[in-house]
Design a protein around this motif. Structure first.
Motif, PDB file in Angstrom:
ATOM      1  N   VAL A  11       0.851  -1.189   0.000  1.00  0.00           N
ATOM      2  CA  VAL A  11       0.000   0.000   0.000  1.00  0.00           C
ATOM      3  C   VAL A  11       0.889   1.242   0.000  1.00  0.00           C
ATOM      4  CG1 VAL A  11      -1.759   1.298   1.249  1.00  0.00           C
ATOM      5  CG2 VAL A  11      -1.862  -1.204   1.175  1.00  0.00           C
ATOM      6  N   TYR A  12       0.664   2.125  -0.928  1.00  0.00           N
ATOM      7  CA  TYR A  12       1.437   3.354  -1.048  1.00  0.00           C
ATOM      8  C   TYR A  12       0.512   4.556  -1.165  1.00  0.00           C
ATOM      9  CZ  TYR A  12       5.486   0.416  -2.095  1.00  0.00           C
ATOM     10  OH  TYR A  12       6.484  -0.516  -2.042  1.00  0.00           O
ATOM     11  N   ARG A  13       1.062   5.722  -0.940  1.00  0.00           N
ATOM     12  CA  ARG A  13       0.340   6.977  -1.161  1.00  0.00           C
ATOM     13  C   ARG A  13       0.773   7.498  -2.533  1.00  0.00           C
ATOM     14  NH1 ARG A  13       1.291  11.188   2.981  1.00  0.00           N
ATOM     15  NH2 ARG A  13      -0.755  11.955   2.337  1.00  0.00           N
ATOM     16  N   VAL A  14      -0.096   7.335  -3.492  1.00  0.00           N
ATOM     17  CA  VAL A  14       0.249   7.639  -4.885  1.00  0.00           C
ATOM     18  C   VAL A  14       0.125   9.140  -5.126  1.00  0.00           C
ATOM     19  CG1 VAL A  14      -0.363   7.245  -7.293  1.00  0.00           C
ATOM     20  CG2 VAL A  14      -0.500   5.363  -5.636  1.00  0.00           C
ATOM     21  N   SER A  15       1.204   9.733  -5.579  1.00  0.00           N
ATOM     22  CA  SER A  15       1.196  11.168  -5.859  1.00  0.00           C
ATOM     23  C   SER A  15       0.789  11.461  -7.298  1.00  0.00           C
ATOM     24  CB  SER A  15       2.568  11.783  -5.580  1.00  0.00           C
ATOM     25  OG  SER A  15       3.559  11.185  -6.406  1.00  0.00           O
ATOM     26  N   ARG A  16       1.227  10.613  -8.253  1.00  0.00           N
ATOM     27  CA  ARG A  16       0.876  10.865  -9.649  1.00  0.00           C
ATOM     28  C   ARG A  16       1.006   9.587 -10.463  1.00  0.00           C
ATOM     29  NH1 ARG A  16       6.160  12.295  -8.976  1.00  0.00           N
ATOM     30  NH2 ARG A  16       7.609  12.003 -10.718  1.00  0.00           N
ATOM     31  N   VAL A  17       0.256   9.556 -11.545  1.00  0.00           N
ATOM     32  CA  VAL A  17       0.302   8.450 -12.509  1.00  0.00           C
ATOM     33  C   VAL A  17       0.592   9.050 -13.878  1.00  0.00           C
ATOM     34  CG1 VAL A  17      -1.008   6.607 -13.626  1.00  0.00           C
ATOM     35  CG2 VAL A  17      -1.325   7.054 -11.175  1.00  0.00           C
ATOM     36  N   ILE A  18       1.539   8.448 -14.601  1.00  0.00           N
ATOM     37  CA  ILE A  18       1.887   8.908 -15.945  1.00  0.00           C
ATOM     38  C   ILE A  18       1.467   7.840 -16.943  1.00  0.00           C
ATOM     39  CG2 ILE A  18       3.754   9.602 -17.497  1.00  0.00           C
ATOM     40  CD1 ILE A  18       5.301  10.594 -15.089  1.00  0.00           C
ATOM     41  N   ILE A  19       0.672   8.240 -17.912  1.00  0.00           N
ATOM     42  CA  ILE A  19       0.180   7.338 -18.950  1.00  0.00           C
ATOM     43  C   ILE A  19       0.777   7.748 -20.288  1.00  0.00           C
ATOM     44  CG2 ILE A  19      -1.858   6.402 -20.109  1.00  0.00           C
ATOM     45  CD1 ILE A  19      -1.798   5.774 -17.143  1.00  0.00           C
ATOM     46  N   THR A  20       1.402   6.794 -20.980  1.00  0.00           N
ATOM     47  CA  THR A  20       1.923   7.039 -22.324  1.00  0.00           C
ATOM     48  C   THR A  20       0.983   6.404 -23.339  1.00  0.00           C
ATOM     49  OG1 THR A  20       4.212   7.078 -21.530  1.00  0.00           O
ATOM     50  CG2 THR A  20       3.878   6.737 -23.898  1.00  0.00           C
ATOM     51  N   ASN A  21       0.488   7.222 -24.264  1.00  0.00           N
ATOM     52  CA  ASN A  21      -0.468   6.751 -25.259  1.00  0.00           C
ATOM     53  C   ASN A  21       0.254   6.174 -26.478  1.00  0.00           C
ATOM     54  OD1 ASN A  21      -2.971   6.226 -26.322  1.00  0.00           O
ATOM     55  ND2 ASN A  21      -3.445   8.341 -26.867  1.00  0.00           N
ATOM     56  N   ILE A  22      -0.455   5.355 -27.203  1.00  0.00           N
ATOM     57  CA  ILE A  22       0.108   4.734 -28.402  1.00  0.00           C
ATOM     58  C   ILE A  22       0.356   5.805 -29.473  1.00  0.00           C
ATOM     59  CG2 ILE A  22      -2.140   4.224 -29.448  1.00  0.00           C
ATOM     60  CD1 ILE A  22      -0.898   1.518 -30.331  1.00  0.00           C
ATOM     61  N   ASN A  23       1.407   5.604 -30.231  1.00  0.00           N
ATOM     62  CA  ASN A  23       1.796   6.602 -31.230  1.00  0.00           C
ATOM     63  C   ASN A  23       1.357   6.152 -32.625  1.00  0.00           C
ATOM     64  OD1 ASN A  23       2.922   8.877 -32.350  1.00  0.00           O
ATOM     65  ND2 ASN A  23       5.018   8.089 -32.347  1.00  0.00           N
ATOM     66  N   ASN A  24       0.044   6.098 -32.822  1.00  0.00           N
ATOM     67  CA  ASN A  24      -0.475   5.791 -34.160  1.00  0.00           C
ATOM     68  C   ASN A  24      -1.901   6.339 -34.295  1.00  0.00           C
ATOM     69  OD1 ASN A  24      -2.152   3.975 -32.851  1.00  0.00           O
ATOM     70  ND2 ASN A  24      -1.119   2.145 -33.643  1.00  0.00           N
ATOM     71  N   SER A  25      -2.614   5.893 -35.266  1.00  0.00           N
ATOM     72  CA  SER A  25      -3.911   6.488 -35.597  1.00  0.00           C
ATOM     73  C   SER A  25      -5.040   6.105 -34.645  1.00  0.00           C
ATOM     74  CB  SER A  25      -4.306   6.090 -37.025  1.00  0.00           C
ATOM     75  OG  SER A  25      -4.405   4.673 -37.128  1.00  0.00           O
ATOM     76  N   VAL A  26      -4.787   5.166 -33.713  1.00  0.00           N
ATOM     77  CA  VAL A  26      -5.853   4.755 -32.787  1.00  0.00           C
ATOM     78  C   VAL A  26      -5.639   5.359 -31.397  1.00  0.00           C
ATOM     79  CG1 VAL A  26      -6.331   2.641 -34.050  1.00  0.00           C
ATOM     80  CG2 VAL A  26      -4.657   2.605 -32.182  1.00  0.00           C
ATOM     81  N   ALA A  27      -4.963   6.497 -31.346  1.00  0.00           N
ATOM     82  CA  ALA A  27      -4.668   7.126 -30.054  1.00  0.00           C
ATOM     83  C   ALA A  27      -5.935   7.516 -29.291  1.00  0.00           C
ATOM     84  CB  ALA A  27      -3.791   8.357 -30.258  1.00  0.00           C
TER      85      ALA A  27
END
Length: 233
Positions: A83-99
């Motif tokens: 169990v942690y105290r989450v400060s931030r989440v980073i999401i990397t999106n796909i680099n193509n036409s279905v972003a």
């Protein structure tokens, strides 16, 4: 002959160095990296662990990104292991036409696996992320072991090229501290360090363990002599 001017068992002054061992935040650590990940279904080789392999992009997207099949209410989840105290989440999106597949995804953080973690409190809703971009979502130190992403609705695919989780949580650090104090405890009395730990806890520094690097120097104080009440006026 002892004149009675000094009390050798008092410890009025300590001046030394000791170790402070305490839990601190390691904001630079990505706690999702290489952790156990799962998802509601997998599209071909686009398995859940691809989103926590440390690679945001690569020549073959299927080798670095995860994706569910086309389904209703797809989800993806990572187990942080504690169990942690989450400060931030980073999401990397796909680099193509279905972003635009990521549009409307919800980020949930908590300790429950009910409904695959989607019943946990929500950190954010992803309106959109441009193709190939890494977007940061602040979660204000939400507590939880599981970080889940979920897209409500029919005929949806959840595609993620990297999920990073940065937290405040268990990490031990040692520091040298110079201390000066008055105490009546003996140097060999463990109550002395216990007393210091309690004082630190009162100001918000919990999970602290103190150790002397060397026994501190001891000074003695002049013994206070009470006035002689029998002294004639």
């Amino acid at each position: 002959m002892n004149s009675g001017r000094f009390h050798s068992t008092l410890l009025p002054l300590l001046l030394w160095l000791f170790w402070v061992q305490m839990k601190v935040n390691r904001a630079e650590d990505n706690l999702a990296l290489k952790r156990n990940a799962s998802q509601s279904s997998s599209f071909g080789f686009w398995s859940a662990e691809r989103a926590v392999d440390g690679s945001r992009t690569g020549p073959k997207l299927w080798s670095v990104c995860s994706s569910t099949a086309n389904q209703s209410n797809p989800w993806w989840r990572v187990d942080l292991g504690d169990v942690y105290r989450v400060s931030r989440v980073i999401i990397t999106n796909i680099n193509n036409s279905v972003a635009d597949r990521i549009n409307g995804a919800q980020i949930h953080i908590g300790n429950s696996l009910e409904n695959n973690g989607t019943n946990n409190p929500m950190c954010a809703v992803i309106s959109s992320i441009p193709a190939g971009v890494s977007a940061t979502f602040l979660c204000c130190f939400m507590e939880g072991r599981y970080v889940s992403l979920f897209i409500p609705g029919d005929s949806k695919m959840l595609t993620l090229c990297e999920v990073e989780v940065y937290v405040e949580g268990p990490c031990w650090k040692q520091s040298l501290v110079k201390l000066k104090l008055n105490s009546s405890f003996s140097l060999s009395d463990v109550q002395l360090l216990t007393q210091l730990e309690s004082a630190l806890a009162r100001i918000g520094l919990s999970d602290v363990t103190l150790h002397w690097t060397q026994l501190p120097k001891q000074e003695v104080m002049p013994k206070q002599v009470a006035p002689d009440k029998r002294k004639k006026r």
